[in-house]
Design a protein around this motif. Structure first.
Motif, PDB file in Angstrom:
ATOM      1  N   ILE A   7       0.767  -0.986   0.141  1.00 60.35           N
ATOM      2  CA  ILE A   7       0.097  -0.030   0.059  1.00 60.35           C
ATOM      3  C   ILE A   7       0.890   1.249  -0.011  1.00 60.35           C
ATOM      4  O   ILE A   7       0.733   2.321  -0.742  1.00 60.35           O
ATOM      5  N   PHE A   8       1.732   1.385   0.711  1.00 65.08           N
ATOM      6  CA  PHE A   8       2.699   2.484   0.851  1.00 65.08           C
ATOM      7  C   PHE A   8       3.814   2.492  -0.343  1.00 65.08           C
ATOM      8  O   PHE A   8       4.300   3.727  -0.641  1.00 65.08           O
ATOM      9  N   ASP A   9       4.109   1.391  -0.926  1.00 59.02           N
ATOM     10  CA  ASP A   9       4.771   1.322  -1.930  1.00 59.02           C
ATOM     11  C   ASP A   9       4.155   1.952  -3.263  1.00 59.02           C
ATOM     12  O   ASP A   9       4.646   2.914  -3.922  1.00 59.02           O
ATOM     13  N   ASP A  10       2.548   1.983  -3.229  1.00 63.35           N
ATOM     14  CA  ASP A  10       2.028   2.698  -4.336  1.00 63.35           C
ATOM     15  C   ASP A  10       2.086   4.122  -3.972  1.00 63.35           C
ATOM     16  O   ASP A  10       1.694   4.905  -4.885  1.00 63.35           O
ATOM     17  N   LEU A  11       1.948   4.582  -2.757  1.00 63.15           N
ATOM     18  CA  LEU A  11       1.727   6.001  -2.428  1.00 63.15           C
ATOM     19  C   LEU A  11       3.206   6.676  -2.647  1.00 63.15           C
ATOM     20  O   LEU A  11       2.990   7.903  -3.052  1.00 63.15           O
ATOM     21  N   ALA A  12       4.264   6.051  -3.021  1.00 63.70           N
ATOM     22  CA  ALA A  12       5.733   6.799  -2.922  1.00 63.70           C
ATOM     23  C   ALA A  12       5.712   7.667  -4.051  1.00 63.70           C
ATOM     24  O   ALA A  12       6.250   8.808  -3.823  1.00 63.70           O
ATOM     25  N   PRO A  13       5.332   7.582  -5.023  1.00 64.41           N
ATOM     26  CA  PRO A  13       5.643   8.374  -6.300  1.00 64.41           C
ATOM     27  C   PRO A  13       4.914   9.797  -6.195  1.00 64.41           C
ATOM     28  O   PRO A  13       5.630  10.839  -6.532  1.00 64.41           O
ATOM     29  N   ASP A  14       3.846   9.789  -5.479  1.00 58.74           N
ATOM     30  CA  ASP A  14       3.247  11.103  -5.226  1.00 58.74           C
ATOM     31  C   ASP A  14       3.130  11.817  -3.856  1.00 58.74           C
ATOM     32  O   ASP A  14       2.500  12.484  -3.385  1.00 58.74           O
ATOM     33  N   TYR A  15       3.759  10.764  -2.585  1.00 56.12           N
ATOM     34  CA  TYR A  15       3.834  11.227  -1.379  1.00 56.12           C
ATOM     35  C   TYR A  15       4.299  12.610  -0.958  1.00 56.12           C
ATOM     36  O   TYR A  15       3.709  13.101  -0.120  1.00 56.12           O
ATOM     37  N   ASP A  16       5.141  12.980  -1.727  1.00 52.95           N
ATOM     38  CA  ASP A  16       5.577  14.454  -1.371  1.00 52.95           C
ATOM     39  C   ASP A  16       5.276  15.641  -2.166  1.00 52.95           C
ATOM     40  O   ASP A  16       5.400  16.740  -1.907  1.00 52.95           O
ATOM     41  N   GLU A  17       4.129  15.257  -2.965  1.00 54.87           N
ATOM     42  CA  GLU A  17       3.597  16.111  -3.961  1.00 54.87           C
ATOM     43  C   GLU A  17       2.797  17.522  -3.282  1.00 54.87           C
ATOM     44  O   GLU A  17       3.296  18.538  -3.760  1.00 54.87           O
ATOM     45  N   ASN A  18       2.334  17.363  -2.184  1.00 54.36           N
ATOM     46  CA  ASN A  18       1.404  18.511  -1.722  1.00 54.36           C
ATOM     47  C   ASN A  18       2.496  19.196  -0.502  1.00 54.36           C
ATOM     48  O   ASN A  18       1.962  20.304  -0.193  1.00 54.36           O
ATOM     49  N   GLY A  19       3.521  18.675  -0.374  1.00 51.88           N
ATOM     50  CA  GLY A  19       4.425  19.134   0.920  1.00 51.88           C
ATOM     51  C   GLY A  19       3.912  19.006   2.304  1.00 51.88           C
ATOM     52  O   GLY A  19       4.597  19.472   3.191  1.00 51.88           O
ATOM     53  N   TYR A  20       3.032  18.259   2.499  1.00 48.57           N
ATOM     54  CA  TYR A  20       2.050  18.388   3.834  1.00 48.57           C
ATOM     55  C   TYR A  20       3.235  17.569   4.701  1.00 48.57           C
ATOM     56  O   TYR A  20       3.501  18.010   5.845  1.00 48.57           O
ATOM     57  N   HIS A  21       3.912  16.536   4.530  1.00 46.18           N
ATOM     58  CA  HIS A  21       4.446  15.487   5.379  1.00 46.18           C
ATOM     59  C   HIS A  21       5.692  16.435   5.541  1.00 46.18           C
ATOM     60  O   HIS A  21       6.266  15.941   6.819  1.00 46.18           O
ATOM     61  N   ARG A  22       6.461  16.923   4.863  1.00 43.79           N
ATOM     62  CA  ARG A  22       7.639  17.543   4.807  1.00 43.79           C
ATOM     63  C   ARG A  22       7.250  18.774   5.638  1.00 43.79           C
ATOM     64  O   ARG A  22       8.373  19.044   6.817  1.00 43.79           O
ATOM     65  N   ALA A  23       6.308  19.571   5.461  1.00 43.62           N
ATOM     66  CA  ALA A  23       6.271  20.615   6.685  1.00 43.62           C
ATOM     67  C   ALA A  23       5.960  20.173   7.927  1.00 43.62           C
ATOM     68  O   ALA A  23       6.457  20.722   9.057  1.00 43.62           O
ATOM     69  N   LEU A  24       5.139  18.950   8.133  1.00 42.11           N
ATOM     70  CA  LEU A  24       4.804  18.579   9.322  1.00 42.11           C
ATOM     71  C   LEU A  24       6.017  18.057  10.108  1.00 42.11           C
ATOM     72  O   LEU A  24       6.463  18.127  11.417  1.00 42.11           O
TER      73      LEU A  24
END
Length: 213
Positions: A7-24
């Motif tokens: 499931i998380f493998d599938d998320l990897a390509p777009d995971y950082d797209e909106n910057g939310y996880h990086r900012a958090l």
């Protein structure tokens, strides 16, 4: 049967797209006290490495161990490391976050951004195992009322970890596990899809610290 790694493998390509996880992750790590340079940092469920990279900038540790169950997430992190960690301070590991791939009482700081609700209460116990006495943990928890997982993600949420509604409940998660000096605060993001989470910082107990000299 649900396969979390896939499931998380599938998320990897777009995971950082909106910057939310990086900012958090940046906010979580930046709030840690600056009480000397930590020798070792452990980033559990590192994803694409955003908290590990934030640790390099803010804490300047000698060594970081970053682990994630999804190989594609780690592959993305390694790509970023060419720029964000050119000297190779971070070692990347594909595997479960619990138990973490480090020895007992060998870590000064444990980080876990956006993942504890999947790992469950066993992660907190494992962090107490790996932290040196007086070491610090910094993690996030989603806020009840804003957290509405569906489909396979609902299946991944650990049933033994309560989703807190306020700062007191968020802090209680760490207190119940055995941490001390627990501080929790609510953090909100705006935009079209506002989110609310709790940032929790806590300290591993020091044996006999409360005893009179």
């Amino acid at each position: 049967m649900t396969n979390p790694a896939a499931i998380f493998d599938d998320l990897a390509p777009d995971y950082d797209e909106n910057g939310y996880h990086r900012a958090l992750a940046e906010t979580l790590v930046a709030a840690l006290p600056r009480s000397g340079r930590p020798a070792t940092v452990l980033d559990v469920a590192t994803g694409t490495g955003v908290a590990a990279f934030a640790a390099l900038r803010h804490l300047k540790p000698a060594r970081v161990t970053a682990v994630d169950i999804a190989g594609s997430m780690i592959a993305r992190a390694r790509e970023s490391a060419a720029v964000d960690d050119p000297t190779g301070v971070i070692s990347w590991h594909v595997g479960p976050g619990v138990p973490a791939p480090v020895a007992g009482q060998s870590v000064d700081v444990v980080l876990c951004a956006s993942s504890l609700h999947f790992l469950g209460s066993a992660a907190l116990g494992d962090w107490l195992r790996v932290l040196r006495p007086g070491g610090r943990a910094a993690f996030t928890l989603p806020a009840a009322g804003h957290f509405r997982p569906s489909g396979v993600f609902a299946e991944l949420v650990s049933p033994d970890l309560p989703i807190p509604a306020d700062e007191r409940q968020a802090a209680e998660v760490a207190v119940t596990a055995g941490f001390t000096e627990v501080v929790a605060r609510r953090h909100e993001t705006g935009g079209d899809h506002p989110k609310a989470v709790f940032l929790v910082h806590a300290v591993a107990p020091v044996q006999g610290a409360s005893e009179a000299p």
